[in-house]
Design an enzyme around this catalytic site. Sequence first.
Site, mmCIF file in Angstrom:
data_model
loop_
_atom_site.group_PDB
_atom_site.id
_atom_site.type_symbol
_atom_site.label_atom_id
_atom_site.label_comp_id
_atom_site.label_asym_id
_atom_site.label_seq_id
_atom_site.Cartn_x
_atom_site.Cartn_y
_atom_site.Cartn_z
ATOM 1 C CG HIS A 58 -1.961 1.222 1.472
ATOM 2 N ND1 HIS A 58 -2.778 0.701 0.839
ATOM 3 C CD2 HIS A 58 -1.447 2.632 1.254
ATOM 4 C CE1 HIS A 58 -3.915 1.868 1.480
ATOM 5 N NE2 HIS A 58 -3.420 3.155 1.605
ATOM 6 C CG HIS A 60 -1.032 6.921 -1.903
ATOM 7 N ND1 HIS A 60 -2.510 6.874 -2.805
ATOM 8 C CD2 HIS A 60 -1.026 6.358 -0.163
ATOM 9 C CE1 HIS A 60 -2.903 6.316 -1.804
ATOM 10 N NE2 HIS A 60 -2.978 5.875 -0.795
ATOM 11 C CG HIS A 211 -7.798 3.725 0.771
ATOM 12 N ND1 HIS A 211 -7.008 3.699 -0.324
ATOM 13 C CD2 HIS A 211 -6.708 5.092 1.300
ATOM 14 C CE1 HIS A 211 -5.906 4.271 -0.161
ATOM 15 N NE2 HIS A 211 -5.674 4.821 -0.006
ATOM 16 C CD GLU A 214 -6.770 6.502 5.714
ATOM 17 O OE1 GLU A 214 -6.992 6.060 4.620
ATOM 18 O OE2 GLU A 214 -5.684 6.596 6.297
ATOM 19 C CD1 TRP A 316 -3.359 12.487 3.828
ATOM 20 C CD2 TRP A 316 -1.805 11.724 2.340
ATOM 21 N NE1 TRP A 316 -4.148 12.503 3.025
ATOM 22 C CE2 TRP A 316 -3.020 12.605 1.670
ATOM 23 C CE3 TRP A 316 -1.127 11.554 1.314
ATOM 24 C CZ2 TRP A 316 -3.756 12.288 0.414
ATOM 25 C CZ3 TRP A 316 -1.749 12.139 -0.030
ATOM 26 C CH2 TRP A 316 -3.211 12.202 -0.723
HETATM 27 FE FE FE2 Z 1 -3.900 4.743 1.386
#
Ligand code: FE2
Length: 424
Positions: A58, A60, A211, A214, A316
């Site tokens: 996982h 990005h 996702h 979350e 993030w």
């Molecule tokens: Fe993610």
Amino acid sequence: MADFDLLVKGGTLPDGSHADIGIRGDRITAIGALAGAQAGTVIDAAGDLVTAPFVDPHFHLDATLSYGVPRINASGTLIEGIALWGELRETATVDEMVARALTYCDWAVSMGLLAIRSHVDTTPDHLNTVTAMLEVQRIVKPYLDLQLVAFPQDGLYRSPTGRANLIRALDMGVNVVGGIPHFERTMEAGRDSVRDLCEIAADRGLPVDLHCDETDDPLSRHIETLAFEAQRLGLQGRVAGSHLTSMHSMDTYYVSKLLPLIAEAGVAAIPNPLINITLQGRHDGYPKRRGLTRVKEMQAQGITVGWGQDCVRDPWYALGTGDMLDVAFMGLHVAQMTSPEDMRRCFDMVTVENARIIGLADHGLHQGATASLVVLDAGDPIEAVRLRPDRLAVVSKGRVVSQKARNDARLALDGRPATVRRRH
Ligand code: FE2
């Protein structure tokens, strides 16, 4: 003619056994005691841990290494990160995104991280994100397995062209179906999106990785719908729920019903401990929830659980190095996986279990497997998690792609050893 192109001699395998590993071309062709064997290149791994490569299920890659652009995430929340990324993806060029992603892939290779599943944002109509990541996938293919997930960051339905653009991305060659049900406008819309996405995947014969939940909301239960749809559509073994943080806050009786359903549906779980521990609980006073899903409880039910990294230097998360042992280290602590068996399992989670979740073929240290491996300056898997040590050699598909000289600290203390390694 030499017996092997490459011979890795005398290493300790994760199960504690010692073996030589002989490689021809891109395959492991022999493993065991290979005394006297000749090879074009020999790596002496005596006393060091030799493992199958690290796998990140996982990530990005379109957003990585963009920290601070256009601004730093002041609240530290998921929602502000999504807003910042929404600005950045409109100004970042394809070339910039390719360059950032390739730099990260260099980091990954140096850390023995040779397979990554990356979600790529399919929200913007220009789909520059998808164009860029498909280009990265093409460039790194000889040495890094990059899977791309079509990820409607702003929602499948919440964004006016969300669904159409996700389909366009799949048509362009992205081959995992993503989603974000907890970010749709209502719980019902989230539920509908899960059903819709699973049907798209079933029609196209693709895996699903959403996702999912979350959030700290104990009533966010899209994982239940995901498990139901996986079973209804015969997608067992091809579906993963990423994050599942709401499960941290759910009622325990409800979870006792939910976990067998997830197990029955063959749905895997991908918590992302570095990110879950920092993004969740931001609205809480004390006691403050830690936002990690129920890892040991799922494993006890036979559910496959991996550890994902999610973010490195992006809107993030300010930190991160591409080291899956950092991820395992954090996961071990937050999930309280402190028994010897559980610590060992944390190492397996970032290697073989993650590989299983993303369907990576021929990963492992056995005859016939892809000739990819990592030599670590550690004696065993638990020591590797403790030290997060140097990767002395990284082999990808039969080729040595990264090497680092052993680098012991030199002590200058009277009556003490000249060097210190912290191995024990
Ligand atoms: Fe993610």
